[in-house]
Scaffold this active site. Structure first.
Site, PDB file in Angstrom:
ATOM      1  CB  CYS A 113     -49.167 -52.768 -39.474  1.00 34.86           C
ATOM      2  SG  CYS A 113     -49.711 -51.609 -38.209  1.00 34.86           S
ATOM      3  CG  HIS A 114     -45.589 -50.312 -36.846  1.00 35.89           C
ATOM      4  ND1 HIS A 114     -46.934 -50.257 -36.578  1.00 35.89           N
ATOM      5  CD2 HIS A 114     -45.078 -49.123 -36.461  1.00 35.89           C
ATOM      6  CE1 HIS A 114     -47.228 -49.083 -36.041  1.00 35.89           C
ATOM      7  NE2 HIS A 114     -46.118 -48.371 -35.954  1.00 35.89           N
TER       8      HIS A 114
END
Length: 188
Positions: A113-114
């Site tokens: 994800c991030h």
């Protein structure tokens, strides 16, 4: 889950307040299930706060602080996402150096994800094929990575995925890379 065995391997999970809870708990369960010794490492010794998107999740006890660990003591690294978590990690010199050292030592790293934001700051994504949450695409390309919109990407031991929906394949590939051990091409 897999036929792999991580008994005798130590895996670091690096996170701080604001991590996407399921992106820590599912990989943690997957690695524990196959015998790995796991340490939750953070910037502070206090409990850290998970999130479920924009809502508070559970708190988690930290095993060690970033000041008390070195990459040489671990066989692999997991970087969960969440917006606030990697944003705080990427501006902390000790956390960035810890992440970079996994690449210097050629050890597998999994980021979802991030999570790749911290990889950008560690300067380890150039000339690598990666994926992430879509909003990181331009940042990763500007850092020299080849960004693709795929469920899970593995490039020489660096495992990346886009979001919680990708966790089953991400966890499977993460465990496989940790089982195979050192082979990440050194980038720094």
């Amino acid at each position: 889950m897999t036929n792999y065995n991580l008994k005798g391997k130590k895996i670091a999970f690096l996170a701080t307040d604001g991590f996407e809870q399921v992106e820590l708990t599912k990989p943690w369960e997957a690695a524990r299930e196959v015998g790995a010794e796991l340490h939750l490492i953070s910037l502070k010794a206090d409990d850290i706060q998970g999130v479920h998107h924009d809502k508070k999740g559970d708190t988690f006890s930290v095993d060690k602080t970033i000041d008390d660990v070195i990459a040489a003591d671990y066989d692999g690294l997991v970087l969960p996402g969440g917006v606030f978590n990697p944003d705080a990690l990427r501006v902390h010199e000790g956390a960035v150096n810890f992440v970079r050292d996994f690449f210097v030592q050629g050890k597998p790293v999994a980021a979802i994800c991030h999570g790749p934001w911290t990889l950008i700051e560690a300067d380890v994504v150039a000339n690598r094929k990666v994926t992430s949450w879509p909003s990181l695409k331009t940042d990763l390309i500007n850092a020299g990575a080849e960004w693709v919109d795929e469920e899970c990407v593995c490039d020489s031991g660096l495992v990346t995925s886009r979001n919680p929906d990708d966790l089953p394949v991400f966890c499977e590939k993460m465990v496989e890379e940790f089982a195979e051990g050192i082979h990440v091409e050194q980038t720094t």
